[in-house]
Design an enzyme around this catalytic site. Structure first.
Site: not given
Length: 507
Positions: A339, A373, A434
């Site tokens: 991430y 996040e 992506k």
């Protein structure tokens, strides 16, 4: 036996002149809880730790200061080299205390980690998060009193505090503030004065580096960031099959294999076939988890509860991860993810013009703060600990500073990462375009469909998402309701009714 999880994953700490009551912490993260109370410098330090069995390593006390620490440090060896010969701190909290005794609050400029910390010194409190605020830290302060917690909901019933211009006010929680990323807040107990000291900022300058040097540097930095995040047991890597997570899996497998991997999809979409290419290449123990879309959307209250964010885009990104962590068997897994790689590598921007790409990257790095996040509470609600190698301080220093031509080159986005991992991953994975986790799992389309099915016009879907997230925030963070008691459908219906009441006729 070595611990898989950090000594503490969260805390509520109160420093008060009168030794008054401390709110009962309403942590979303699972874990054991330990309470400590100590008189220091005419104040009471009252600590409630959330931990995995070794709370003593999360607190350290000396004549001049006491430290409360949640999370972990990744440059311990380098930090220990700064201490006087014969000094041997037993854990991260003691190490921070020893450094603080020498460097004072400047010690936090030396740390590479994923942490939140409180230091109680004579007449003052020092509050700090890591360089990117990946472990959020909140506070409320008044004359002679500071309360700090790693989850904002733990402070929702705290007495109203003073305005703190140096900190970020939390919307819908009056008096509660957040410590900015890469910042130390110094609060003077006698006056309530709060001063911010920056400890890290994304670099603005850009390195001009030869291709082979840039590729080698990225490989070394990422290898190290993965290696220092590995625990004593086989880690679990969340795998989508894209270059970001596949790189973490490959390097973890090389450093500590065999590893476990897991991929998540819904009945709308999955990336299982792409992930299998990686797992078969590496030989990992792999699991595929399908979460029905209806079950995924029922986790929206849990995602808001964990992330404590009001940004609907961030909640949408984090929803599949939250659902995944809640479905893992048992507790206590150390989880590595890919991430965050898109931000320093500009992967979200399909941009051929390098000035525009670099401008977008700089903007994204400067505005990530406060979005939460990267919060470990997302995995903490399942009793796990997650960590993100791409947001290692040294990795960010390198990736952000590389000139944009290393990120978009030969028609490829994130070229330097793809080149760095070309010898350990299948070419199909290295070249794969992506796709975001929320896209690969169908999260965006399912959340939008939930609203349109409820009668929200297409042009108002994003606005409705913001209102739904706000409604959920008010219920699970502000009002303190457990997300199991909050229904996504009910929140959607409230928003739809509100929009209909305020709808303007179309001319």
């Amino acid at each position: 036996m070595a611990r898989t999880l950090p000594s503490a994953t969260g805390f509520l700490a109160a420093v008060q002149q009168d030794g008054g009551q401390v709110p009962q912490p309403a942590f979303a993260s699972l874990g054991s809880r330990t309470e400590e109370r100590e008189e220091r410098h005419g104040h009471t330090l009252h600590t409630r730790l959330l931990h995995a069995g070794a709370p003593e390593a999360a607190r350290a006390c000396g004549p001049g200061a006491a430290v409360v620490f949640a999370g972990e440090l990744y440059n311990q060896a380098e930090l220990r080299s700064l201490l006087p010969r014969g000094t041997d701190p037993a854990g991260d909290a003691q190490l921070v205390l020893a450094l603080f005794d020498t460097y004072d609050l400047h010690a936090f400029r030396l740390l590479n980690g994923r942490f939140a910390a409180l230091v109680h010194g004579e007449g003052r409190i020092v509050l700090a998060t890591d360089h990117v605020g990946s472990v959020p830290l909140y506070l409320t302060a008044a004359l002679g009193r500071v309360l700090a917690a790693t989850e904002a909901k733990a402070l929702r019933t705290a007495p109203m505090g003073l305005p703190l211009p140096a900190a970020r006010p939390i919307r819908r929680l009056p008096g509660v503030h957040q410590v900015p990323a890469g910042t130390v807040l110094e609060v003077v107990l006698g006056t309530g004065t709060c001063t911010a000291h920056r400890t890290w900022a994304p670099p603005h300058s850009r390195r001009i580096t030869a291709e082979d040097e840039a590729v080698a540097a990225v490989r070394r930095a990422l290898e190290h960031a993965v290696r220092v995040r590995l625990g004593p047991e086989a880690p679990l890597v969340v795998l989508s099959g894209g270059i970001d997570s596949a790189s973490v899996a490959a390097l973890a497998d090389r450093a500590a294999g065999p590893i476990d991997t897991i991929s998540m999809g819904t009945d709308d979409a999955d990336e299982f076939s792409q992930a299998r290419i990686v797992t078969e290449h590496l030989g990992t123990t792999h699991r595929e988890l399908i979460i029905p879309t209806a079950d995924l959307l029922r986790r929206l209250p849990h995602t808001v509860w964990a992330a404590e964010s009001l940004d609907p885009d961030i909640i949408e990104y984090l929803l599949p991860l939250t659902a995944l962590y809640l479905r893992l068997d048992g507790t206590g897994r150390r989880i590595l993810t890919g991430y965050g790689a898109d931000i320093p590598l500009g992967g979200m921007h399909r941009e051929d013009r390098l000035p525009a790409l670099d401008t977008a990257l700089a903007h994204d790095m400067e505005t990530f703060d406060g979005l939460n996040e990267m919060s470990p509470v997302l995995s903490g609600i399942g009793g796990h600990w997650s960590t993100h190698p791409y947001w290692d301080r040294d990795v960010l220093d390198l990736l952000v500073s590389l000139e944009a031509g290393m990120k978009h080159r030969y028609g490829q986005d994130k070229w330097v990462l793809r080149a760095a991992m070309g010898d350990v991953l299948p070419q199909e994975t290295v070249l794969r375009p992506k796709l975001g986790v929320h896209e690969g799992s169908g999260t965006t389309s399912s959340f939008s469909r939930l609203l349109t099915d409820a009668g929200v016009p297409d042009g108002r879907v994003h606005h409705a998402k913001r209102l739904v997230v706000q409604e959920l925030f008010d219920q699970v963070v502000v009002a303190g309701r457990h997300p199991d008691e909050v229904a996504t459908d009910d929140a959607v219906q409230l928003v739809v009714d509100r929009l209909e009441r305020h709808a303007q006729p179309i001319p």
